[in-house]
Design an enzyme around this catalytic site. Structure first.
Site, PDB file in Angstrom:
ATOM      1  N   LYS A  11      35.858  20.442  79.513  1.00 29.34           N
ATOM      2  CA  LYS A  11      35.039  19.231  79.585  1.00 29.34           C
ATOM      3  C   LYS A  11      33.897  19.430  80.590  1.00 29.34           C
ATOM      4  CE  LYS A  11      39.020  16.348  78.390  1.00 29.34           C
ATOM      5  NZ  LYS A  11      39.866  15.210  78.818  1.00 29.34           N
ATOM      6  N   TYR A  51      37.480  11.374  69.587  1.00 29.82           N
ATOM      7  CA  TYR A  51      38.416  10.483  70.275  1.00 29.82           C
ATOM      8  C   TYR A  51      38.638   9.178  69.497  1.00 29.82           C
ATOM      9  CZ  TYR A  51      38.670  13.346  74.553  1.00 29.82           C
ATOM     10  OH  TYR A  51      38.914  14.353  75.475  1.00 29.82           O
ATOM     11  N   PHE A  59      39.782   2.496  78.589  1.00 29.67           N
ATOM     12  CA  PHE A  59      39.025   3.559  79.247  1.00 29.67           C
ATOM     13  C   PHE A  59      38.076   4.289  78.283  1.00 29.67           C
ATOM     14  CE2 PHE A  59      43.177   5.396  78.030  1.00 29.67           C
ATOM     15  CZ  PHE A  59      42.780   6.497  77.253  1.00 29.67           C
ATOM     16  N   ARG A  87      49.138  22.884  75.272  1.00 31.14           N
ATOM     17  CA  ARG A  87      49.267  21.622  76.021  1.00 31.14           C
ATOM     18  C   ARG A  87      50.062  21.835  77.314  1.00 31.14           C
ATOM     19  NH1 ARG A  87      46.862  16.675  74.417  1.00 31.14           N
ATOM     20  NH2 ARG A  87      48.793  15.560  74.863  1.00 31.14           N
ATOM     21  N   THR A  93      48.354  14.870  81.144  1.00 34.95           N
ATOM     22  CA  THR A  93      47.016  14.244  81.086  1.00 34.95           C
ATOM     23  C   THR A  93      46.544  13.828  82.468  1.00 34.95           C
ATOM     24  OG1 THR A  93      47.554  13.432  78.884  1.00 34.95           O
ATOM     25  CG2 THR A  93      45.698  12.386  80.002  1.00 34.95           C
ATOM     26  N   ARG A 104      45.429  21.781  84.908  1.00 34.59           N
ATOM     27  CA  ARG A 104      45.160  20.514  85.599  1.00 34.59           C
ATOM     28  C   ARG A 104      45.918  20.434  86.914  1.00 34.59           C
ATOM     29  NH1 ARG A 104      45.925  17.280  79.942  1.00 34.59           N
ATOM     30  NH2 ARG A 104      43.750  17.205  79.254  1.00 34.59           N
ATOM     31  N   ASN A 114      39.682  15.514  84.179  1.00 35.64           N
ATOM     32  CA  ASN A 114      40.856  16.401  84.059  1.00 35.64           C
ATOM     33  C   ASN A 114      40.573  17.741  83.375  1.00 35.64           C
ATOM     34  OD1 ASN A 114      40.689  15.452  81.469  1.00 35.64           O
ATOM     35  ND2 ASN A 114      42.782  14.668  81.369  1.00 35.64           N
ATOM     36  N   HIS A 117      40.633  19.744  77.406  1.00 34.04           N
ATOM     37  CA  HIS A 117      41.291  19.056  76.294  1.00 34.04           C
ATOM     38  C   HIS A 117      42.052  20.077  75.461  1.00 34.04           C
ATOM     39  CE1 HIS A 117      41.861  17.058  72.426  1.00 34.04           C
ATOM     40  NE2 HIS A 117      41.343  18.154  71.884  1.00 34.04           N
ATOM     41  N   GLU A 128      40.107  18.919  64.465  1.00 35.65           N
ATOM     42  CA  GLU A 128      39.170  19.148  65.574  1.00 35.65           C
ATOM     43  C   GLU A 128      38.386  20.447  65.376  1.00 35.65           C
ATOM     44  OE1 GLU A 128      41.669  18.787  69.036  1.00 35.65           O
ATOM     45  OE2 GLU A 128      41.925  16.629  68.728  1.00 35.65           O
TER      46      GLU A 128
HETATM   47  P1  RTP Z   1      42.938  15.253  75.846  1.00 42.70           P
HETATM   48  O1  RTP Z   1      42.818  14.575  74.491  1.00 42.70           O
HETATM   49  O2  RTP Z   1      41.644  15.235  76.616  1.00 42.70           O
HETATM   50  O3  RTP Z   1      43.569  16.615  75.761  1.00 42.70           O
HETATM   51  O4  RTP Z   1      43.905  14.400  76.705  1.00 42.70           O
HETATM   52  P2  RTP Z   1      45.358  13.898  76.356  1.00 42.70           P
HETATM   53  O5  RTP Z   1      45.665  14.076  74.900  1.00 42.70           O
HETATM   54  O6  RTP Z   1      46.256  14.568  77.328  1.00 42.70           O
HETATM   55  O7  RTP Z   1      45.240  12.368  76.697  1.00 42.70           O
HETATM   56  P3  RTP Z   1      44.679  11.149  75.830  1.00 42.70           P
HETATM   57  O8  RTP Z   1      45.612  10.017  76.032  1.00 42.70           O
HETATM   58  O9  RTP Z   1      44.342  11.572  74.435  1.00 42.70           O
HETATM   59  O10 RTP Z   1      43.340  10.794  76.608  1.00 42.70           O
HETATM   60  C1  RTP Z   1      42.158  11.484  76.367  1.00 42.70           C
HETATM   61  C2  RTP Z   1      41.397  11.617  77.649  1.00 42.70           C
HETATM   62  O11 RTP Z   1      40.992  10.327  78.094  1.00 42.70           O
HETATM   63  C3  RTP Z   1      40.934  10.305  79.507  1.00 42.70           C
HETATM   64  N1  RTP Z   1      41.818   9.249  80.001  1.00 42.70           N
HETATM   65  N2  RTP Z   1      41.473   8.406  80.951  1.00 42.70           N
HETATM   66  N3  RTP Z   1      41.504   6.287  82.856  1.00 42.70           N
HETATM   67  C4  RTP Z   1      42.569   6.502  82.113  1.00 42.70           C
HETATM   68  O12 RTP Z   1      43.552   5.849  82.203  1.00 42.70           O
HETATM   69  C5  RTP Z   1      42.519   7.593  81.138  1.00 42.70           C
HETATM   70  N4  RTP Z   1      43.511   7.919  80.331  1.00 42.70           N
HETATM   71  C6  RTP Z   1      43.053   8.975  79.590  1.00 42.70           C
HETATM   72  C7  RTP Z   1      41.388  11.669  79.999  1.00 42.70           C
HETATM   73  O13 RTP Z   1      40.212  12.473  80.180  1.00 42.70           O
HETATM   74  C8  RTP Z   1      42.196  12.180  78.833  1.00 42.70           C
HETATM   75  O14 RTP Z   1      42.264  13.582  78.833  1.00 42.70           O
END
Ligand code: RTP
Length: 150
Positions: A11, A51, A59, A87, A93, A104, A114, A117, A128
């Site tokens: 990112k 996304y 968020f 992962r 996350t 991370r 973070n 992705h 993707e």
């Molecule tokens: P990613 O898609 O980036 O690999 O992350 P992930 O599956 O581990 O988590 P996901 O729930 O899909 O969230 C995507 C990205 O959104 C941001 N985020 N911010 N402020 C918050 O509470 C929050 N929660 C998620 C993070 O950048 C996360 O990687």
């Protein structure tokens, strides 16, 4: 079975902090095979597609703005269980919950910055890869694989 693929993306914060090489190095040393790699300044439309399943989260606007703040580096890695293992290598996350030794867990503190992705399923990985590499990626065999797989 070693043909499973995942989409890993550094990112904007990870790119600006000079962590692209670190992420590549970890996947390379683990034994995964690099099939695609590119730096790109994503568009809002692209990110909203990537996304899409998070669009109702509070968020979401902040997430899209963060992802628009600079270039990202996308890559496609292949190997046995690469989606799940990828992962694990990224870590939880929220970096505060990420184990030391994960990307991370070693380099990040805040969930909103973070670093990277990773696809969360084989299905979403293929979607993707199609979204970020519409031109397609490489496919090749490596003699190295005989040292990695039994
Ligand atoms: P990613 O898609 O980036 O690999 O992350 P992930 O599956 O581990 O988590 P996901 O729930 O899909 O969230 C995507 C990205 O959104 C941001 N985020 N911010 N402020 C918050 O509470 C929050 N929660 C998620 C993070 O950048 C996360 O990687």
């Amino acid at each position: 079975m070693a043909s499973e693929r995942t989409y890993i993306m550094v990112k904007p914060d990870g790119v600006e902090r000079g962590l692209v090489g670190e992420v590549i190095s970890r996947f390379e040393k683990r034994g995964f095979k690099l099939l695609g790699l590119k730096a790109v300044q994503p568009t809002r439309q692209h990110l909203e597609q990537h996304y899409g399943d998070l669009k109702d989260k509070p968020f979401f606007p902040k997430l899209v703005d963060y992802m628009l703040s600079g270039p990202v580096v996308g890559m496609v890695w292949a190997g046995l269980s690469v989606v799940k293992t990828g992962r694990v290598m990224l870590g939880a996350t929220n970096p505060l919950a990420s184990a030391p030794g994960t990307i991370r867990g070693d380099y990040a503190i805040d969930v909103g910055k973070n670093i990277c992705h990773g696809s969360d399923s084989v299905d979403s990985a293929e979607k993707e890869i199609a979204l970020w590499f519409p031109e397609g990626v490489c496919n090749y065999t490596r003699s190295l694989d005989k040292l990695i797989y039994e």
